[in-house]
Design a protein around this motif. Structure first.
Motif, short mmCIF file in Angstrom:
data_model
loop_
_atom_site.label_atom_id
_atom_site.label_comp_id
_atom_site.label_asym_id
_atom_site.label_seq_id
_atom_site.Cartn_x
_atom_site.Cartn_y
_atom_site.Cartn_z
N ALA A 176 0.86 -1.19 0.00
CA ALA A 176 0.00 0.00 0.00
C ALA A 176 0.89 1.23 0.00
CB ALA A 176 -0.92 0.00 1.21
N ARG A 177 0.63 2.13 -0.95
CA ARG A 177 1.43 3.36 -1.05
C ARG A 177 0.88 4.45 -0.13
NH1 ARG A 177 4.25 3.56 -6.01
NH2 ARG A 177 5.37 1.58 -6.18
N SER A 178 -0.44 4.57 -0.06
CA SER A 178 -1.05 5.59 0.80
C SER A 178 -2.43 5.10 1.22
CB SER A 178 -1.15 6.94 0.09
OG SER A 178 -2.01 6.84 -1.04
N PRO A 179 -2.88 5.49 2.41
CA PRO A 179 -4.17 5.01 2.90
C PRO A 179 -5.35 5.66 2.18
CG PRO A 179 -3.27 6.60 4.43
CD PRO A 179 -2.22 6.38 3.39
N GLY A 180 -6.48 4.99 2.27
CA GLY A 180 -7.73 5.55 1.76
C GLY A 180 -8.65 5.87 2.93
N TYR A 181 -9.77 6.52 2.62
CA TYR A 181 -10.70 6.92 3.68
C TYR A 181 -12.13 6.71 3.20
CZ TYR A 181 -6.48 9.16 5.46
OH TYR A 181 -5.20 9.38 5.91
N VAL A 182 -12.95 6.15 4.09
CA VAL A 182 -14.36 5.93 3.79
C VAL A 182 -15.20 6.56 4.90
CG1 VAL A 182 -13.96 3.81 2.50
CG2 VAL A 182 -14.38 3.69 4.95
N MET A 183 -16.41 6.96 4.53
CA MET A 183 -17.33 7.56 5.48
C MET A 183 -18.73 7.05 5.19
SD MET A 183 -17.99 11.62 6.20
CE MET A 183 -19.07 12.17 7.52
N SER A 184 -19.26 6.27 6.14
CA SER A 184 -20.60 5.68 5.97
C SER A 184 -20.67 4.89 4.66
CB SER A 184 -21.68 6.76 6.00
OG SER A 184 -21.66 7.45 7.23
N ASP A 185 -19.67 4.04 4.43
CA ASP A 185 -19.58 3.19 3.24
C ASP A 185 -19.38 3.99 1.95
OD1 ASP A 185 -19.84 0.88 4.71
OD2 ASP A 185 -22.03 0.85 4.54
N ARG A 186 -19.17 5.27 2.06
CA ARG A 186 -18.87 6.08 0.87
C ARG A 186 -17.36 6.34 0.83
NH1 ARG A 186 -22.02 11.58 -0.42
NH2 ARG A 186 -23.59 10.00 -0.90
#
Length: 220
Positions: A176-186
Motif C-alpha cells: 500500500a502506497r497511501s491510505p484511503g478513507y471511507v465515510m458511511s460506506d462512501r
C-alpha cells in the motif's frame, strides 16, 4: 385549405369567448341568487338551489386549494431554512473538533528549536496525527490501509502499479502506497496500492541467425 384553417381558428376563438362569457354569466347569476336579487321562475327553484350548492362547493374547493398552496410554499421555505441551519451546524461541529488539532500545532511550535531533539519533533508530529485521526473517527471517517496479500477491491483501492510477485497471488495487493478513507460506506479517497500480476513466460535467447548454439567441448 388555408381558408379552412382560418375558419377553424376563428371558430375555436369564438368558442373560448363563449365559454368565458358563460362562466362570467354563471358567476353573475350565482351572485344575484345569493343576494336574493334574482327572481326565480316558477318550477326552477330546485335548479337554482342546486346551482347555489355547486357554487358553494366550488368556493370551498378553491379556498382549500389556495390554503394548500400557501401551506406548501411555507413548507418549502421552512425546509430550505432547516437545510441551511443543518449545514451550518454541521460545519460548526467540524470546525470545533478541528480546533484541538490546531492547539496541538501551537504546542509544537512553542518548543525551543535550539533544544528540541529529533525524537521530540517526531513524537509531536505523531501526537498531532493521532489527534487528527481521532477527530476524523468522531465524524464517521475510517482509514483504509490494506495489507500485503489482501484482495484488490476496485471500489476501495486504486492500482498505481502492477508488479510480478512470487509470494502474492495475482489480483492481490503487494503493498500500500497511501491510505484511503471511507465515510458511511462512501469512499472519500481510495487507497493507492501496488497489485500483483502473473509472471510472464520466460524468453529463451537465440543466436542472431536463429540457429541453436553449438556446444563446444575438448577432444576426448
Amino acid at each position: 385549405m388555408s381558408k379552412t384553417k382560418k375558419q377553424g381558428g376563428t371558430e375555436q376563438g369564438a368558442g373560448a369567448d363563449a365559454v368565458e362569457m358563460s362562466a362570467e354569466r354563471a358567476e353573475e347569476i350565482v351572485s344575484l341568487l345569493r343576494d336574493g336579487a334574482l327572481e326565480i321562475p316558477v318550477g326552477a327553484e330546485d335548479l337554482a338551489g342546486a346551482l347555489l350548492v355547486v357554487a358553494g362547493q366550488r368556493d370551498e374547493n378553491r379556498d382549500l386549494l389556495q390554503r394548500t398552496a400557501a401551506d406548501f410554499q411555507n413548507f418549502q421555505r421552512r425546509s430550505r431554512q432547516n437545510e441551511r441551519e443543518t449545514r451550518e451546524l454541521t460545519s460548526a461541529g467540524v470546525v470545533q473538533s478541528m480546533l484541538r488539532v490546531l492547539d496541538f500545532f501551537d504546542m509544537a511550535l512553542q518548543q525551543d528549536p535550539t533544544t528540541a531533539t529529533v525524537e521530540q519533533v517526531i513524537g509531536g508530529v505523531e501526537m498531532i496525527k493521532a489527534e487528527f485521526l481521532r477527530v476524523l473517527s468522531t465524524h464517521g471517517v475510517e482509514v483504509v490501509m490494506p495489507s500485503p496479500g489482501d484482495e484488490f477491491e476496485p471500489r476501495k483501492h486504486e492500482a498505481v502499479e502492477k508488479r510480478e510477485s512470487a509470494d502474492i497471488e495475482p489480483g492481490h495487493i503487494v503493498e500500500a502506497r497511501s491510505p484511503g478513507y471511507v465515510m458511511s460506506d462512501r469512499v472519500i479517497r481510495p487507497a493507492k496500492v501496488v497489485v500483483a500480476e502473473a509472471a510472464g513466460d520466460g524468453i529463451k535467447e537465440e543466436d542472431g541467425d536463429g540457429a541453436e548454439p553449438v556446444e563446444q567441448g575438448g577432444e576426448g
